[in-house]
Scaffold this active site. Structure first.
Site, short mmCIF file in Angstrom:
data_model
loop_
_atom_site.label_atom_id
_atom_site.label_comp_id
_atom_site.label_asym_id
_atom_site.label_seq_id
_atom_site.Cartn_x
_atom_site.Cartn_y
_atom_site.Cartn_z
N THR A 41 0.85 -1.20 0.00
CA THR A 41 0.00 0.00 0.00
C THR A 41 0.88 1.24 0.00
O THR A 41 2.04 1.19 0.40
CB THR A 41 -0.89 0.05 1.25
OG1 THR A 41 -0.02 0.05 2.38
CG2 THR A 41 -1.83 -1.11 1.33
N TRP A 72 -17.37 18.44 10.58
CA TRP A 72 -16.51 17.93 9.51
C TRP A 72 -16.78 18.63 8.19
O TRP A 72 -17.94 18.80 7.79
CB TRP A 72 -16.73 16.42 9.32
CG TRP A 72 -16.16 15.60 10.42
CD1 TRP A 72 -15.72 16.06 11.63
CD2 TRP A 72 -15.97 14.19 10.42
NE1 TRP A 72 -15.27 15.01 12.38
CE2 TRP A 72 -15.42 13.85 11.67
CE3 TRP A 72 -16.21 13.18 9.50
CZ2 TRP A 72 -15.10 12.55 12.02
CZ3 TRP A 72 -15.91 11.88 9.83
CH2 TRP A 72 -15.36 11.57 11.08
N GLU A 99 -6.20 -3.12 -0.63
CA GLU A 99 -6.74 -4.14 0.27
C GLU A 99 -7.98 -4.82 -0.28
O GLU A 99 -8.45 -5.83 0.24
CB GLU A 99 -7.06 -3.52 1.64
CG GLU A 99 -5.84 -3.15 2.47
CD GLU A 99 -5.27 -1.76 2.16
OE1 GLU A 99 -5.56 -1.24 1.07
OE2 GLU A 99 -4.53 -1.22 3.00
N LYS A 131 -11.57 19.13 10.39
CA LYS A 131 -12.43 19.21 11.56
C LYS A 131 -12.44 20.65 12.06
O LYS A 131 -11.51 21.11 12.70
CB LYS A 131 -11.93 18.25 12.64
CG LYS A 131 -12.03 16.82 12.18
CD LYS A 131 -11.65 15.83 13.26
CE LYS A 131 -11.66 14.44 12.67
NZ LYS A 131 -10.35 13.84 12.53
#
Ligand code: AMP
Length: 545
Positions: A184, A444, A330, A439
């Site tokens: 990854t 958010w 993944e 944030k």
């Protein structure tokens, strides 16, 4: 009572055997690093993969051994996609755009004893030679004429193949055996290896060939604009073998002109890649005064990072059915695909594009849900956002070598680190990577939605939004914008444009114009670098508070 059906394993070698028998004359076109073009058939590819497999076995490669590659999209790299797992070894594709130290870590951690690489990476391989102690063989993926002189320590790919008969019965393996290894991006900590199996790879290939998946078929000529080192080129090499699609491999050149010329020349009906590749292609067409309607593609998959709506729209206006898919290393990587449902087809084009610009719906085999901070499932109401969790037969169960320990929760869900909402029809809209969420005063703000809105402005070529420190609100959004050539909008103009599209409190505190934006090794915006660079921007500019 057990069923009485045959338990034949799902193996990568069976994809190759099938394509040779039923689509042997379908073409594979590759641009090697030496230049020129190689035209061969899938039958040639199958024969050469068997020769490659024999050569690897002769070098001592056995089941479970890793064979690493540092290579672009070429016919030779494609052959290794089949030769290596065909004999039960594991193809470890390494991204050559990474820093030398990362490559060193990844190759050593993967444990390969054989490395096959393209000629342009010779310096890199030499530089790393002493730091890759496990390597026994280095194979240059070229022909004898292009081999570096006086280098007896290197093997030549074409010489190795020429010494073999190509007659080989692929071994019958356990379908759960490892077939491929891919690390990854590793934005935090060391990169982690995802170890694919024959079974997961073949099941994933079925998805690509479904009509509501990528609709890949023998009728396609696919321009592979996503590198073979980026999550198995999103599974397309294996899916192409499953359905016999023609495959066009652009080699090291992924610039707009090279892609356009090759796609036109080869009548490519389908292509796939990250947004930056498509932005580059459209920029080339604009600069060269070429009408995008001349693009040969019927379908275009944009993935790997959020596909700006404006980008999808431009392709549709050029007659290309652009759509988005979501996934990650993944998840092999495809997990969701944006496909129109029957009731969408009656909608005006603009509304259809709204659907295709979402990350899409789960394909059969993939289960999705969103959860809150405490791990509680959240409703799929199209409003609430939470961390996206995924489960399925081509989703990892743990990282290679046990890194990261147990990565699944008690019910087998993998936490993706992506933040999303899911609507009642199952369409996923990704609002952020959890570490990229801004944030602001406890609320958010979605960086992806702000970027998407900015990209609708005709003077904006690329945009990135990051959260930067703010005295009162802890974090506020800062927007970095790359302008199109000869365009000069002021920051105020961009903010006014955004104010008609997003909530007022989402508006970036400032817009900074930049000449370029940093990209990761897979061509995604590198927000980690931007966050570091601009962390104190609002504080030092005296606007904080
Ligand atoms: P990688 O494993 O390097 O391919 O990175 C996977 C990550 O890329 C995902 O977890 C997402 O954050 C991002 N990604 C992939 N596809 C999309 C998409 N269509 N929209 C937004 N982000 C995406």
């Amino acid at each position: 009572m057990m069923g009485l059906m045959q338990d034949r394993p799902l193996l990568i070698s069976s994809l190759l055997t099938h394509v040779e028998q039923y689509h042997g004359d379908s073409a594979v076109v590759g641009i090697p690093c030496e230049g020129g073009a190689v035209h061969q058939s899938w039958a040639d590819t199958a024969r050469r993969a068997r020769q490659g497999a024999q050569a690897l076995a002769r070098l001592g490669v056995a089941q479970g051994d890793r064979v690493a590659t540092l290579a672009w999209n070429t016919h030779r790299h494609l052959e290794l996609y089949f030769a290596v797992p065909g004999i039960g070894a594991v193809l470890h594709t390494v991204n050559p755009r990474l820093f030398a130290e990362q490559i060193e870590y990844i190759v050593n951690h993967g444990g390969a004893e054989v490395l096959a690489f393209d000629l342009p990476f010779l310096d890199l391989v030499d530089q790393l030679a002493e730091r890759l102690p496990r390597l026994r063989h280095r194979i240059v993926m070229t022909d004898p004429e292009h081999m570096p002189a006086g280098r007896d320590d290197l093997l030549c790919y074409e010489t190795l193949l020429a010494a073999e008969t190509g007659t080989l019965d692929w071994p019958t393996l356990d379908e759960r055996a490892a077939s491929g290894l891919c690390y990854t991006s590793g934005t935090t900590g060391n990169p982690k290896g995802v170890l694919y199996s024959h079974r997961s790879t073949v099941l994933h290939a079925f998805l690509c060939c479904q009509a509501d998946g990528l609709h890949l078929s023998r009728a396609d000529s696919t321009l592979l604009a996503v590198p073979l080192f980026h999550v198995n080129a999103w599974g397309i090499p294996y899916a192409s073998a499953m359905c016999g699609a023609k495959l066009v491999l652009p080699g090291p050149k992924l610039d707009g002109k090279s892609l356009f010329d090759l796609a036109t020349d080869q009548g490519c009906t389908f292509s796939l890649g990250v947004p930056t590749v498509w932005i580059g292609l459209l920029r080339y067409l604009d600069e060269a005064g070429i009408d995008p309607a001349l693009l040969p593609f019927q379908r275009l998959l944009i993935g790997g990072s959020a596909a700006p709506r404006a980008l999808i729209e431009r392709f549709h206006h050029a007659g290309v059915h652009a759509f988005q898919a979501w996934g990650m290393s993944e998840t092999s990587p495809l997990a969701t695909v944006a496909t129109l449902l029957p009731h969408h087809r009656a909608l005006p084009l603009d509304r259809q594009i709204d659907v295709l610009a979402r990350q899409g719906r789960a394909m059969f085999g993939v289960e999705l849900r969103i959860v809150d901070d405490a791990g509680q499932a959240l409703p799929h109401d199209g409003v609430v956002t939470g961390e996206l969790m995924v489960r399925g037969p081509w989703v990892l169960s743990g990282y290679f070598g046990g890194v990261g320990d147990a990565v699944l929760d008690a019910d087998g869900w993998f936490a993706t680190g992506d933040v999303a909402r899911i609507d009642p029809e199952g369409f996923v809209t990704l609002t952020d990577r959890s570490k990229d969420v801004i944030k602001s005063g406890g609320e958010w703000i979605s960086s992806i939605e702000l970027e998407n809105a900015a990209l609708g402005h005709p003077a904006v070529e690329a945009a990135a939004v990051v959260g930067v420190a703010h005295e009162r609100w802890q974090e506020r959004p800062l927007m970095l914008v790359m302008r199109k050539p000869d365009q000069n909008p002021a920051a105020k103009e961009i903010i006014t444009f955004l104010s008609e599209r997003v909530a007022r409190w989402w508006l970036p505190d400032d817009v900074v114009f930049v000449d370029s934006l940093p990209l990761t090794a897979t061509g995604k915006l590198d927000k980690k670098v931007l966050r570091q660079q601009y962390r104190d921007y609002l504080l030092s500019a005296g606007t904080g508070g």
